[in-house]
Motif scaffolding. Structure first.
Motif, short mmCIF file in Angstrom:
data_model
loop_
_atom_site.label_atom_id
_atom_site.label_comp_id
_atom_site.label_asym_id
_atom_site.label_seq_id
_atom_site.Cartn_x
_atom_site.Cartn_y
_atom_site.Cartn_z
N ILE A 82 0.83 -1.21 0.00
CA ILE A 82 0.00 0.00 0.00
C ILE A 82 0.86 1.26 0.00
O ILE A 82 0.54 2.26 -0.65
N LEU A 83 1.98 1.22 0.71
CA LEU A 83 2.83 2.40 0.83
C LEU A 83 3.81 2.56 -0.34
O LEU A 83 4.59 3.51 -0.34
N SER A 84 3.75 1.68 -1.31
CA SER A 84 4.74 1.76 -2.40
C SER A 84 4.17 1.62 -3.81
O SER A 84 4.79 2.09 -4.76
N PHE A 85 3.00 1.02 -3.96
CA PHE A 85 2.52 0.70 -5.30
C PHE A 85 2.29 1.92 -6.18
O PHE A 85 2.38 1.85 -7.41
N SER A 86 2.00 3.07 -5.57
CA SER A 86 1.64 4.25 -6.37
C SER A 86 2.78 5.27 -6.51
O SER A 86 2.62 6.27 -7.20
N LEU A 87 3.91 5.01 -5.89
CA LEU A 87 4.98 6.01 -5.82
C LEU A 87 5.38 6.57 -7.18
O LEU A 87 5.47 7.78 -7.38
N PHE A 88 5.64 5.68 -8.12
CA PHE A 88 6.08 6.11 -9.45
C PHE A 88 4.96 6.00 -10.48
O PHE A 88 4.86 6.84 -11.37
N ALA A 89 4.13 4.97 -10.34
CA ALA A 89 3.03 4.78 -11.29
C ALA A 89 2.11 5.99 -11.30
O ALA A 89 1.62 6.40 -12.37
N LYS A 107 17.96 10.51 -10.63
CA LYS A 107 18.48 9.81 -9.46
C LYS A 107 17.92 10.41 -8.18
O LYS A 107 17.54 9.68 -7.26
N LYS A 108 17.86 11.74 -8.12
CA LYS A 108 17.36 12.39 -6.90
C LYS A 108 15.86 12.18 -6.74
O LYS A 108 15.37 11.99 -5.62
N VAL A 109 15.11 12.21 -7.84
CA VAL A 109 13.68 11.95 -7.78
C VAL A 109 13.43 10.55 -7.23
O VAL A 109 12.59 10.34 -6.35
N PHE A 110 14.18 9.60 -7.75
CA PHE A 110 14.03 8.20 -7.33
C PHE A 110 14.36 8.04 -5.85
O PHE A 110 13.60 7.43 -5.10
N LEU A 111 15.49 8.61 -5.43
CA LEU A 111 15.92 8.47 -4.04
C LEU A 111 14.98 9.18 -3.07
O LEU A 111 14.70 8.68 -1.98
N ASN A 112 14.49 10.35 -3.45
CA ASN A 112 13.57 11.09 -2.59
C ASN A 112 12.31 10.28 -2.31
O ASN A 112 11.84 10.19 -1.16
N LYS A 113 11.75 9.71 -3.37
CA LYS A 113 10.54 8.91 -3.20
C LYS A 113 10.82 7.64 -2.42
O LYS A 113 10.04 7.24 -1.54
#
Length: 246
Positions: A82-89, A107-113
């Motif tokens: 639940i806490l991860s499925f929507s992060l990037f999608a 890289k920073k966008v990915f790490l921040n999320k």
């Protein structure tokens, strides 16, 4: 990172409210449950065994079996998903990923999320893991607090594994629904296949619910295996995200 933490705040609060409510649905009622079993002891023993009925009278066993081995334990993978499925999608689905990439490198966008949501997950699971210890202190019950730390190892490693799987699905799919459904399907499929004896290692629920801890020890080998798989999933997620069209 603050933005990512705020986005997950509502989910975290809702999860905590539900899980704390679930905890208090059984924690104060040990005597009541034992009395129910005692009313028809022979009948219950035929179905759940004499040892279990007797063990429920022990506070340590009652708390760990009902919380880690049942209520909380069953929700650990689901909370991670639940806490991860929507992060990037969510960003790809709504098109907001383009605005993020204009301001920050990938890289920073990915790490921040990743860091923001993972920190929230670890905090939630740590708080929930300590509920038996905290409650036992409040009601003046003798409780082996080391048990909390042992079960917590399985909870955190198991949650990280499913968190990393769900992160990968969130990067692969541009749809939040597809990311969620695929993650839950993988959880269901591995659990069902794990019921087959030669494929028992696929059933992460057996590990997360602490069957080895009830047997007396932490399963460090399984812990490190799923940790490595989780790290590889996150690394692969970053590789896909780095080259994915916005």
């Amino acid at each position: 990172m603050k933005k990512e933490i705020m986005e997950e705040k509502r989910k975290a609060i809702l999860i905590l409210i539900i899980m704390v409510g679930l905890f208090f649905s059984f924690a104060p009622f040990q005597d009541f449950m034992v009395s129910i079993f005692n009313e028809d002891l022979q009948g219950f023993e035929q179905f759940i065994g004499q040892d279990l009925v007797q063990n429920l009278k022990d506070w340590d066993f009652y708390m760990t079996s009902q919380w880690f081995g049942k209520n909380f334990g069953q929700f650990v993978p689901i909370i991670a998903i639940i806490l991860s499925f929507s992060l990037f999608a969510r960003e790809f689905e709504s098109g907001t990923i383009e605005f993020l990439l204009v301001r920050l490198p990938r890289k920073k966008v990915f790490l921040n999320k990743l860091v923001g949501s993972l920190a929230i997950l670890l905090i939630i699971l740590s708080v929930l893991s300590f509920l038996p210890s905290i409650y036992s202190l409040v009601v003046s019950k003798n409780f082996e607090h080391i048990l909390t730390l042992k079960f917590m190892v399985h909870v955190l490693f198991g949650a990280f594994f499913w968190y990393s799987i769900s992160i990968l699905m969130s990067v692969l799919f541009d749809s939040q629904v597809k990311s969620l459904i695929t993650s839950l399907l993988l959880l269901a499929i591995t659990t069902i296949l794990g019921l087959i004896k030669p494929l028992g290692f696929l059933n992460t629920y057996k590990y997360i619910l602490g069957s080895d801890i009830f047997g007396g020890q932490i399963n460090w080998i399984y812990s490190f295996v799923i940790l490595i798989i989780g790290i590889l999933c996150i690394f692969f997620s970053y590789c896909v995200f780095k080259n994915k069209e916005a």
